[in-house]
Design an enzyme around this catalytic site. Structure first.
Site, PDB file in Angstrom:
ATOM      1  CG  ASP A 208      69.630  41.629  36.059  1.00  0.00           C
ATOM      2  OD1 ASP A 208      69.444  41.112  37.171  1.00  0.00           O
ATOM      3  OD2 ASP A 208      70.753  41.737  35.529  1.00  0.00           O
ATOM      4  CD  GLU A 258      68.904  43.367  40.534  1.00  0.00           C
ATOM      5  OE1 GLU A 258      69.329  42.565  41.391  1.00  0.00           O
ATOM      6  OE2 GLU A 258      69.233  43.310  39.332  1.00  0.00           O
TER       7      GLU A 258
END
Length: 533
Positions: A208, A258
């Site tokens: 993330d 990401e």
């Protein structure tokens, strides 16, 4: 992976990965919240759908201030989702079904309830415990102003002041304090977390906010700042990911980053052979339904991956982004967080037709594909009543942003059951809108023309046809508003984004279409076809 012509270690290069937002997937104990038992009960559905792997958004212990992305303990499953034993069973059972599992790691920040942050609060200013985060005195005569002008990704200042006068940094919600990645203990802890999950059988990790970890130690103001960005895409990150890659190689694991970056050369650096395996393609995800812009997005994506030998990834939607059917039914078919608003009209019939064509487009492109749960059901973005919105983006925006809950509504499994078969015996954690049962999986399985039937047919062809594995893309001559390309010698894809039907090129077999051809055998607007040439 079974049925793949690639070596087992290269499964991720052409895989279809299904994103599971556990809280909304299936409720196994009837309490209104999705859980791992619910996921395990639906493994046959996922296997029959034809996906190669599951990517789980965080299932760790969390106060849920940001949907689980505020992690309090990486080695414990949140009780709302089950237990660590449940996770281990799920990983093993999925692998038996031919499906790998990827977990989500959130390295930029932890929950304010994490033991490290609680210890830092208790220890006070100047303590070693606070060195694991970014604590600073404030500015102004009384230290009443934040240490710098950074803004949270969720809106408002990126700093919160404590009663002892110090401020701490949080690029997201105040309940998500940022870690100090210049501290060796932070790096050691995350490497141990990776080992913990690899040893439990996960095949990979999605990272993330992968470009945000490292900060300029001076924490300078953004206004007037010269040189590299103080917290996005700093060069220090690459040494971190090289060490992670070495660790992953011990287990045969893969990383998916990401990484939101407009600079293609900077983006490609994360995909060098000794760093991350793949990264999400946000240019394609946010691209409007426009042939020229989609072709540019495809070309630029393939070009930026080519120098480092990494496969592209194709994504239409995820747990943060407006559902594809709704987005493609709007006048503005692109996606931008800054433009999200309440009450934007959408034509679900038009959006569904385009979403079906986009499914065949994305699944025909070279690389891997990420499918967000419910996209295979053609779900629309739900309008959540303001008083029931839980996403912090809504509150932090002063109520302007509807947040991301609209794409997180619990899935409909059985049309005739309470709460559309989600499994709850009480109201689910987010309300399902009226008529949600019309999207139910059992109803769609009985309909050969449904979105679910289209995805099942497309994934079966993608797995069985040799043109989908390892063959490059070559564009074919076509009108400006038509995308046409080949994959190898026997497979081609045609997507009509124009306002009129177009004839199909010469072919030996019509493999699959996203909608029926017209009476003349031509491809209608907003329709895609796969052909054996």
């Amino acid at each position: 992976m079974e049925g793949s012509p690639l070596a087992d270690g290269d499964w991720w290069r052409t895989a279809v990965l299904y994103q599971v937002y556990v809280r909304s997937f299936a409720d196994g104990d009837g309490d209104g919240t999705g859980d791992l038992t619910g996921v395990r009960s639906r493994l046959p559905y996922l296997a029959e759908l034809g996906v190669d792997a599951l990517w789980f958004t965080p299932w760790y212990r969390s106060p849920m201030a940001d949907g689980g992305y505020d992690v309090a303990d990486y080695r414990t499953v949140d009780p709302a989702f089950g237990t660590l034993a449940d996770a281990e069973k799920l990983i093993a059972e999925a692998r038996t079904a031919g499906i790998r599992v990827l977990v989500d790691v959130v390295p930029n920040h932890v929950s304010a309830q994490h033991s490290w942050f609680r210890a830092a609060l208790a220890a006070g200013p100047g303590s070693p415990e606070r060195e694991l985060f970014h604590f600073r005195p404030g500015r102004g005569p009384e230290g009443q102003l934040p240490p710098n002008d950074w803004q949270s990704e969720f809106g408002g200042p990126a700093w919160t002041r404590l009663a002892d006068g110090q401020w701490y940094l949080h690029l997201f919600a105040p309940e998500q304090p940022d870690l100090n990645w210049a501290h060796p203990a932070v790096r050691r802890e995350h490497e141990e977390i990776l080992r913990f999950w690899f040893e439990r059988g996960v095949a990979g990790v999605r990272i993330d906010s992968a470009a945000l970890l490292a900060k300029d130690p001076e924490l300078p103001d953004m206004a007037g700042h010269q040189g590299p960005h103080p917290y996005i895409d700093r060069d220090e990150l690459h040494e971190i990911y090289r060490s992670w890659r070495a660790l992953a190689e011990e287990y045969g694991g893969v990383f998916v980053g990401e990484v939101w970056l407009p600079d293609s050369e900077r983006f490609a650096r994360y995909l060098r052979p000794d760093e991350l395996h793949t990264a999400f393609n946000f240019a394609f995800l946010s691209c409007p339904w426009d042939a020229g812009r989609l072709r540019t997005a495809v070309d630029e994506t393939l070009a930026e991956h080519a120098p480092v030998g990494a496969p592209a990834t194709w994504v239409l939607c995820n747990h943060d982004v407006t559902r594809t059917v709704t987005r493609y039914g709007r006048e503005d078919t692109g996606f931008d967080f800054a433009r999200k608003a309440f009450g934007v009209p959408s034509d679900p019939v038009l959006g569904t037709r385009r979403a079906r064509a986009a499914a065949l487009l994305s699944l025909a492109l070279p690389g891997s594909v990420y499918l967000y749960q419910g996209e295979e059901l053609g779900l629309v973005e739900a309008e959540i009543p303001r008083e029931l919105i839980q996403d912090p983006m809504h509150e932090r925006s002063g109520g302007r942003d509807p947040g991301r809950d609209g794409c997180r509504v619990p899935l409909p499994w059985a049309a005739a059951e309470p709460y559309a078969g989600f499994g709850s015996t009480v109201e689910p954690w987010l309300p399902q809108p009226p008529g949600w049962s019309r999207f139910a999986a059992d109803r769609q399985l009985a309909d050969p023309d449904s979105m679910l039937s289209l995805y099942r047919a497309a994934l079966a062809l993608r797995r069985s046809h040799p043109g989908f594995t390892g063959t490059p893309l070559r564009w074919l001559p076509a009108p400006p508003e038509v995308l046409a390309f080949t994959r190898g010698e026997e497979l081609s894809c045609l997507v009509n984004l124009s306002a009129a039907a177009v004839p199909l090129p010469a072919h030996r077999e019509l493999l699959l279409t996203s909608g029926p051809l017209d009476d003349a055998g031509h491809l209608p607007p907003d329709t895609a076809a796969w052909l054996r040439t």
